[in-house]
Structures are given as structure tokens and as C-alpha cells.
Design a protein around this motif. Sequence first.
Motif, PDB file in Angstrom:
ATOM      1  N   ALA A   1      29.723  12.350 -13.669  1.00 12.43           N
ATOM      2  CA  ALA A   1      28.581  13.095 -14.782  1.00 12.43           C
ATOM      3  C   ALA A   1      28.185  14.250 -14.428  1.00 12.43           C
ATOM      4  CB  ALA A   1      28.704  11.885 -15.990  1.00 12.43           C
ATOM      5  N   ASP A   2      27.031  13.391 -13.826  1.00 11.40           N
ATOM      6  CA  ASP A   2      26.070  14.345 -13.767  1.00 11.40           C
ATOM      7  C   ASP A   2      25.195  13.860 -11.956  1.00 11.40           C
ATOM      8  OD1 ASP A   2      24.187  16.325 -13.302  1.00 11.40           O
ATOM      9  OD2 ASP A   2      22.868  14.573 -14.738  1.00 11.40           O
ATOM     10  N   PRO A   3      25.700  14.768 -11.060  1.00  9.48           N
ATOM     11  CA  PRO A   3      26.027  14.440  -9.524  1.00  9.48           C
ATOM     12  C   PRO A   3      23.972  14.316  -9.467  1.00  9.48           C
ATOM     13  CG  PRO A   3      27.949  15.736  -9.659  1.00  9.48           C
ATOM     14  CD  PRO A   3      26.950  15.643 -11.169  1.00  9.48           C
TER      15      PRO A   3
ATOM     16  N   ASP B   1      31.892   4.310  -0.570  1.00  8.16           N
ATOM     17  CA  ASP B   1      32.561   5.320  -2.047  1.00  8.16           C
ATOM     18  C   ASP B   1      31.432   5.643  -3.095  1.00  8.16           C
ATOM     19  OD1 ASP B   1      35.077   3.261  -1.477  1.00  8.16           O
ATOM     20  OD2 ASP B   1      34.923   2.270  -3.178  1.00  8.16           O
ATOM     21  N   ILE B   2      30.563   5.810  -3.218  1.00  6.39           N
ATOM     22  CA  ILE B   2      30.001   6.898  -4.437  1.00  6.39           C
ATOM     23  C   ILE B   2      29.462   7.275  -3.075  1.00  6.39           C
ATOM     24  CG2 ILE B   2      27.404   6.482  -5.354  1.00  6.39           C
ATOM     25  CD1 ILE B   2      28.260   3.035  -5.742  1.00  6.39           C
ATOM     26  N   VAL B   3      28.687   6.921  -2.144  1.00  2.00           N
ATOM     27  CA  VAL B   3      28.658   7.892  -1.204  1.00  2.00           C
ATOM     28  C   VAL B   3      29.060   9.513  -0.590  1.00  2.00           C
ATOM     29  CG1 VAL B   3      27.240   8.131   1.325  1.00  2.00           C
ATOM     30  CG2 VAL B   3      26.578   6.650   0.172  1.00  2.00           C
ATOM     31  N   SER B   4      30.329   8.190  -0.517  1.00  2.00           N
ATOM     32  CA  SER B   4      31.855   9.253  -0.001  1.00  2.00           C
ATOM     33  C   SER B   4      31.744  10.614  -1.652  1.00  2.00           C
ATOM     34  CB  SER B   4      33.243   9.153  -0.366  1.00  2.00           C
ATOM     35  OG  SER B   4      33.914   9.767   0.118  1.00  2.00           O
ATOM     36  N   ALA B   5      31.715   9.428  -2.961  1.00  2.00           N
ATOM     37  CA  ALA B   5      32.342  10.516  -3.832  1.00  2.00           C
ATOM     38  C   ALA B   5      30.805  11.861  -4.361  1.00  2.00           C
ATOM     39  CB  ALA B   5      32.485  10.027  -5.600  1.00  2.00           C
ATOM     40  N   LEU B   6      29.736  11.895  -4.082  1.00  2.00           N
ATOM     41  CA  LEU B   6      28.341  12.430  -3.881  1.00  2.00           C
ATOM     42  C   LEU B   6      28.518  13.060  -3.246  1.00  2.00           C
ATOM     43  CD1 LEU B   6      25.883  12.785  -5.500  1.00  2.00           C
ATOM     44  CD2 LEU B   6      24.932  11.381  -3.378  1.00  2.00           C
TER      45      LEU B   6
ATOM     46  N   MET C   1       0.755  -1.141   0.370  1.00  2.00           N
ATOM     47  CA  MET C   1       0.069   0.324   0.497  1.00  2.00           C
ATOM     48  C   MET C   1       0.636   1.760   0.187  1.00  2.00           C
ATOM     49  SD  MET C   1      -2.469   1.218   2.857  1.00  2.00           S
ATOM     50  CE  MET C   1      -4.260   0.497   1.936  1.00  2.00           C
ATOM     51  N   SER C   2       1.070   1.838  -1.212  1.00  2.00           N
ATOM     52  CA  SER C   2       1.699   3.187  -1.109  1.00  2.00           C
ATOM     53  C   SER C   2       0.819   4.694  -0.540  1.00  2.00           C
ATOM     54  CB  SER C   2       2.640   3.631  -2.534  1.00  2.00           C
ATOM     55  OG  SER C   2       1.876   3.985  -3.366  1.00  2.00           O
ATOM     56  N   THR C   3       1.756   5.530   0.049  1.00  2.00           N
ATOM     57  CA  THR C   3       1.039   6.303   0.644  1.00  2.00           C
ATOM     58  C   THR C   3       1.313   7.511  -0.813  1.00  2.00           C
ATOM     59  OG1 THR C   3       2.810   6.244   1.670  1.00  2.00           O
ATOM     60  CG2 THR C   3       0.506   5.716   2.788  1.00  2.00           C
ATOM     61  N   GLU C   4       0.701   8.077  -0.708  1.00  2.00           N
ATOM     62  CA  GLU C   4       0.981   9.672  -1.425  1.00  2.00           C
ATOM     63  C   GLU C   4       2.213  10.196  -0.933  1.00  2.00           C
ATOM     64  OE1 GLU C   4       1.049  10.658  -4.995  1.00  2.00           O
ATOM     65  OE2 GLU C   4      -0.129   8.845  -4.769  1.00  2.00           O
ATOM     66  N   ILE C   5       3.360  10.767  -2.167  1.00  2.00           N
ATOM     67  CA  ILE C   5       4.167  11.750  -0.961  1.00  2.00           C
ATOM     68  C   ILE C   5       4.307  12.360  -1.940  1.00  2.00           C
ATOM     69  CG2 ILE C   5       6.228  11.892  -0.248  1.00  2.00           C
ATOM     70  CD1 ILE C   5       6.289   8.962   0.713  1.00  2.00           C
ATOM     71  N   GLU C   6       4.812  13.926  -1.063  1.00  2.00           N
ATOM     72  CA  GLU C   6       4.917  14.873  -2.458  1.00  2.00           C
ATOM     73  C   GLU C   6       6.132  15.281  -2.695  1.00  2.00           C
ATOM     74  OE1 GLU C   6       3.524  19.831  -3.116  1.00  2.00           O
ATOM     75  OE2 GLU C   6       1.708  17.671  -2.643  1.00  2.00           O
ATOM     76  N   LEU C   7       7.130  15.446  -3.954  1.00  2.00           N
ATOM     77  CA  LEU C   7       7.994  16.196  -4.212  1.00  2.00           C
ATOM     78  C   LEU C   7       8.343  17.454  -3.341  1.00  2.00           C
ATOM     79  CD1 LEU C   7       9.413  13.642  -6.680  1.00  2.00           C
ATOM     80  CD2 LEU C   7       9.777  13.182  -3.998  1.00  2.00           C
ATOM     81  N   PRO C   8       8.972  17.449  -3.030  1.00  2.00           N
ATOM     82  CA  PRO C   8       9.704  19.085  -2.643  1.00  2.00           C
ATOM     83  C   PRO C   8      10.499  19.822  -4.413  1.00  2.00           C
ATOM     84  CG  PRO C   8      11.488  18.062  -1.857  1.00  2.00           C
ATOM     85  CD  PRO C   8      10.947  16.641  -1.592  1.00  2.00           C
ATOM     86  N   PRO C   9      10.316  21.055  -4.472  1.00  2.00           N
ATOM     87  CA  PRO C   9      10.007  21.278  -5.800  1.00  2.00           C
ATOM     88  C   PRO C   9      11.474  21.292  -5.753  1.00  2.00           C
ATOM     89  CG  PRO C   9       9.480  23.362  -4.052  1.00  2.00           C
ATOM     90  CD  PRO C   9       9.183  21.757  -3.888  1.00  2.00           C
ATOM     91  N   GLY C  10      12.136  21.319  -7.274  1.00  2.00           N
ATOM     92  CA  GLY C  10      13.580  21.040  -7.708  1.00  2.00           C
ATOM     93  C   GLY C  10      14.354  20.308  -9.021  1.00  2.00           C
ATOM     94  N   ASP C  11      15.306  19.796  -8.600  1.00  2.00           N
ATOM     95  CA  ASP C  11      15.985  18.588  -8.428  1.00  2.00           C
ATOM     96  C   ASP C  11      15.594  17.412  -8.449  1.00  2.00           C
ATOM     97  OD1 ASP C  11      17.335  17.152 -10.530  1.00  2.00           O
ATOM     98  OD2 ASP C  11      19.772  17.749  -9.460  1.00  2.00           O
ATOM     99  N   GLN C  12      14.561  16.319  -9.066  1.00  2.00           N
ATOM    100  CA  GLN C  12      14.552  14.901  -8.610  1.00  2.00           C
ATOM    101  C   GLN C  12      15.147  14.558  -9.321  1.00  2.00           C
ATOM    102  OE1 GLN C  12      12.321  15.390  -6.477  1.00  2.00           O
ATOM    103  NE2 GLN C  12      11.645  17.545  -6.832  1.00  2.00           N
ATOM    104  N   SER C  13      16.433  14.531  -9.523  1.00  2.00           N
ATOM    105  CA  SER C  13      17.331  13.497  -9.803  1.00  2.00           C
ATOM    106  C   SER C  13      17.983  13.125  -9.059  1.00  2.00           C
ATOM    107  CB  SER C  13      18.647  13.841 -10.576  1.00  2.00           C
ATOM    108  OG  SER C  13      19.360  14.369 -10.006  1.00  2.00           O
ATOM    109  N   LEU C  14      17.994  11.179  -9.282  1.00  2.00           N
ATOM    110  CA  LEU C  14      17.324   9.607  -8.008  1.00  2.00           C
ATOM    111  C   LEU C  14      18.792   8.806  -9.196  1.00  2.00           C
ATOM    112  CD1 LEU C  14      17.248   8.662  -5.644  1.00  2.00           C
ATOM    113  CD2 LEU C  14      15.502   7.488  -6.556  1.00  2.00           C
TER     114      LEU C  14
END
Length: 183
Positions: free
Chosen positions: A53-55, A72-77, A1-14
Motif C-alpha cells: 500500500a505505501d512502502p 519475506d517482508i524485507v524482500s518485498a520492501l 536511558m534514551s539518548t537524543e537522536i536526530e532523524l535525517p530530514p525527509g520521510d520518517q515512515s516506519l
Amino acid sequence: MSTEIELPPGDQSLLLVDDDKAFLTRLERAMQKRGFSVRSADTVADGLAAVEADPPAYAVVDLRLEDGNGLDIVSALHSRRPDARAVVLTGYGNIATAVTAVKLGAVDYLSKPADADDVINALLATGEAPPAPPDNPMSADRVRWEHIQRVYELCERNVSETARRLNMHRRTLQRILAKRAPR
């Protein structure tokens, strides 16, 4: 069961990084449905290349990957984009790695299997209020079964080695492995 979550405005890259292809595909679809612009990778090298390439604004990274450590990825990001929010997923949770993940820039540390709502809640948590407990957490039997399965896979499906590492009799382990997963 998923709940509706509103994303904050701006960059939504994941960026999603996990070497479990089935889990990665499911999470990718779920996050796209919730409004994220998703890129995925299944190795540390691919994850680092994507960060270079694109954080992204957000990242969900598995701790243990076939070619290295997801930290290592978390640190680089964090060094490329300090405002990025990263969550570390793992089936090998312990306090030391959780502390290390947070020190390297992760905002949370979740145990697998985590569903998309848990991941989004961790990514978007502001720290003002503690997150709500999960609606339907795994049973203790299921957690135990998941742990045994993970150790079994790490031991390359060797029953004797798995039993030794779990400090369990081999026949007991064989009976557990022959049963279906508990709910």
C-alpha cells in the motif's frame, strides 16, 4: 536511558512487524516519541499489505512470525523501495539467517530483546563508523534465561520436550523455570 537522536530530514515512515503484542506496543510508542510516523503489523500478511500500500522509509521486522518468515517482508520492501532501511529482529540469531537478511536488503540484524535506542542506531547507521557498544548489555545469565524461555515457549510449555531439545536434565530445567529472571 534514551539518548537524543536526530532523524535525517525527509520521510520518517516506519513499519514495525512483530507478533509479540507487548513488545510491538512498547516499540511503537518509543519510536513515535523519537519522531517516526509509525504503522504496525503483527503478521507477515499484514506487513506485506502495508508494504504494498505505501512502502515505508524504515522497517523493523521480526524474523519469525506466526504466519511465516519476516524476511519475506524485507524482500518485498527492498523490491518496492530500494532505498528503504530495514532491520531484522530475532531471538533465534545465527549467521546464516543474518547473511540472508542482509542479502535481501536489511541493513542490520539485532537479537531480541533490543531497546528503541539500539533499533534507531541500527536504522540510522551510515556505515562510516562502527556502532557504539550498548550502555548496559544483558548479562550472560540473562541471555541464557531468555534462550531457555524462548525454547520452552516454542515447545508449547512442555518441560520434557524443552529439556530434550536443550540437552538438559528435566529437573534442572524445572529449577531454572521456577526462578525469577536474572538481571
